[in-house]
Write a protein that holds these residues in place. Sequence first.
Motif, PDB file in Angstrom:
ATOM      1  N   SER A 156      -0.196   3.578   5.959  1.00  0.00           N
ATOM      2  CA  SER A 156      -1.110   3.175   5.772  1.00  0.00           C
ATOM      3  C   SER A 156      -1.578   3.193   7.519  1.00  0.00           C
ATOM      4  O   SER A 156      -3.107   3.235   7.364  1.00  0.00           O
ATOM      5  N   LEU A 185     -11.387   4.399   4.843  1.00  0.00           N
ATOM      6  CA  LEU A 185     -11.674   3.368   3.792  1.00  0.00           C
ATOM      7  C   LEU A 185     -10.663   4.357   2.605  1.00  0.00           C
ATOM      8  O   LEU A 185     -11.119   3.281   1.984  1.00  0.00           O
ATOM      9  N   THR A 186     -11.258   5.293   2.402  1.00  0.00           N
ATOM     10  CA  THR A 186     -11.312   6.031   1.399  1.00  0.00           C
ATOM     11  C   THR A 186     -10.241   7.555   2.355  1.00  0.00           C
ATOM     12  O   THR A 186     -10.097   7.844   3.177  1.00  0.00           O
ATOM     13  N   LEU A 245      -7.746   4.800  -0.738  1.00  0.00           N
ATOM     14  CA  LEU A 245      -7.060   4.109  -0.328  1.00  0.00           C
ATOM     15  C   LEU A 245      -6.142   3.927  -1.688  1.00  0.00           C
ATOM     16  O   LEU A 245      -6.151   5.007  -2.734  1.00  0.00           O
ATOM     17  N   ASP A 281      -0.971   0.689   0.876  1.00  0.00           N
ATOM     18  CA  ASP A 281      -2.885  -0.203   1.384  1.00  0.00           C
ATOM     19  C   ASP A 281      -2.767  -1.324   0.633  1.00  0.00           C
ATOM     20  O   ASP A 281      -3.132  -2.636   1.098  1.00  0.00           O
ATOM     21  N   ASP A 302     -15.212  -1.667   6.211  1.00  0.00           N
ATOM     22  CA  ASP A 302     -14.282  -0.128   6.438  1.00  0.00           C
ATOM     23  C   ASP A 302     -13.223  -1.165   6.472  1.00  0.00           C
ATOM     24  O   ASP A 302     -13.047  -1.990   5.317  1.00  0.00           O
ATOM     25  N   LYS A 303     -11.302  -0.550   6.369  1.00  0.00           N
ATOM     26  CA  LYS A 303     -10.977  -0.759   5.425  1.00  0.00           C
ATOM     27  C   LYS A 303     -10.339  -1.735   5.530  1.00  0.00           C
ATOM     28  O   LYS A 303     -10.236  -2.931   4.725  1.00  0.00           O
TER      29      LYS A 303
END
Lengths: 216, 611
Positions: free
Chosen positions: B131, B137-138, B140, B159, B186-187
């Motif tokens: 992870s 972000l993608t 996910l 994630d 963002d993630k």
Amino acid sequence: MSRILFKKEGRAKFISHLDLMRTMQRAFIRAKVPIKHTEGFNPHPYMVFALPLPVGTESVCELMDFKLAEDLPLDTVPALLNRALPEGIEVTEAYEETYKFKDIKWLDIEADLFYDSKDTDEGGLLRLLTGDKLVMEKKTKRSTATVDVRPLIAACDVKRADEGVLTLRVRLAVGDPALSPAQLISAIGQNAPFFAPDFARFRRLELYDKDFHVFR
Amino acid sequence: MRDELERILNRVQKPARYTGGEYNETVKDKSDVDLRVAFCFPDTYEIGMSNLGLQILYGAINEEPKMWCERCFAPWGDMEEELRRANIPLYALESGDPIGEFDAIAFSLGYEMAYTSVLNMLDLAGLPVRSADRAGLTPLVFAGGTSCINPEPMADFVDLFVLGEGEELDLEVLRLLRYAKSENWDKRRFLRAAADIKGVYVPSLYEPEYNEDGTLRRVECLDGAPERVTKRIIEDMDSAYFPTKAIVPSTEIVHDRVVLELFRGCVRGCRFCQAGFAYRPVRRHGTGYLLDKAKRALESSGYEEITLSSLSTSDFKGLPELTDGLLEWCEPRKISLSLPSLRADNFSMGLMERVQKVRKSGLTFAPEAGSQRLRDVINKNVTEEALLNSCRIAFEGGWNTLKLYFMLGLPTETDEDVVSIARLAEKVLHTWREHAVNKARGVKITVSTSMFVPKPHTPFQWEAQVGVEEYLRRVHLLKDSINSRSIVYNWHEPHVSLIEAALSRGDRRMGAVIEEVWRQGGRLDSWTDYFGFSRWIAAFDACGLRADFYANRVRGDDEIFPWDVISVGVTKSYLARERAAAYRGEITPDCRVKCMGCGASCLLERRKCDE
């Protein structure tokens, strides 16, 4: 007995014969086209296919026989089934059969032959397949025999489709003796290794009786 | 289809499992979709497509406008080799597009031995397995499923985890992801926001610390993440998504039939059974609702078999009405009905006759333990008398093959308990001799044993698994105690169970082991063709960990468990009380006799358990 003519193309060409029987059986149920079952201890829907189609081969001329369990106009059957079939399988006709599957003697196939690292000329391959003889080692279940398979090829045409791609249209014998598309490729490889393709894609086009009349 | 892929499909075994295009698959217009989801099952097509959860969640997500959920399964070895050689990234079946380009990759984790396949599928998709190494972000990568109730072994790779039932929860996560994508989050920001959704566990927001002896000291919650994550349930079963237009595979799968889910949860409380605690509280479908859905599912699929699914089908209130109603519809259509998960104690003649009407299938009973003493310990409240009575009814009804399932290595098991399994099988055989309607056909009684695996969130979560040598000693003791040729004995290989035990109660350090096993070629570990015990042991060594620490150690009463951060509703103190009762050989009545206050009812807001 009723008969359907159907196509099996695209992704559906990877459905095996055994799986196709199951798929058809379910499609008939979904379409609410009830078919008769066999008698006996373990009844199953009565369905007979003309020539089992090898996995990976497309076809526009598959035939299947069945018996309707209810009085239903046959001409409504294709539309009913097509709503219930997976992508790539399409019924084009439904009718009462007159001729038996055993009368199918010839089959037209189209084969795309791919040559990855070379170009080839169509003339050479055509000469090979239209010569006097085409002798090959033909494997049967029990043994290997050396036979001339040229009489099992009734017509042949070769075109250059693209660089490194030849398209072969050929009429092959079915029944006994028969020459399958895979055996034809093997015969080419044995007689002229230069023409052995890196990959061959097959498609059944039409069925014929002994007099070359289209079989329905 | 790409030429390259077409050539590959001509070479591999059973290519239809890699093509998609089945009846009832969902295909959407890509230009009208703003979130693409790959529902990944880390096992073969035949296993994954048999999974009811997949069919439910696939359907539920695809009902959402502008979201498209597609499927992806683990390729068999020949296909994997071909994909790698041709550099074709793992693709979704519906569109054929690489899943690495999707917005979300959702893994269904039902059993521990699938963990290595998750890593392998991520790698085949061209993604980093960890992870922390996936910065964007993608896609996910999230996971749900039964084995996620201890998410820690897979915490390094996933994630976020969705805990419990996904019909609503998955959509909440995906809608948030869609919003996050449109707002360019963002993630990290997305994961923090997702952690506020009830039922979401974001492992990167939790930091475990360990004691010198290797046990967990504490877990620090970062950035205000909730201290405990409680699993989600569907409270009103009849209003949730129900798959009446399930995908019908064009190739044979393991469970090739309509699956009708009757209820979730179980009233019984067998102390070894993870599902029995993890799926509480009991919630059921209405009988009329089920009849309607069954007909629709059969009509839309064309299947000629329907099976009733639950943890204990004979506990379904209204089963006679349901089976009568189903048979009335199924019989004229030559559709057969099967009833798995019958308990040996209330197996009735009437029920048997109903099933028998269409087709007589094999009978299986799971007494789990051979002696009454041990059955009381595990709270498998079936008596020998009830079991033999059920067998008598079956033999009188003409059955002549019977399977009996047992576990070896249950807590407190003695040699006497082991030998009791043989004695019980002999009594079943004796019952056949006394009551068989046609003795000329003979009888076959199959006894199977597996090695008990203690699981998180059960009363036996503190227990040690017996060692492999000890299990095999008990196997041979049992084998030598069986004297009849009509009784066949099969035992499961214990090495897989040892690894399963280590993984199921593993902590976050187990991630390194899983990754090492995968790097050394591990995948599809639930298949004997692929499972490599020595590879697992070597990986434990390489990571400075020991499998027996996780599998064969009795935990202290106050030990903090890696899965304590997850609540399935049932409390740890209840599980401890049940464990104490086990050691006293005391049984706990089922929920319908008396509520024992397990804690699961706290998950219900609008209704009571088992209503």
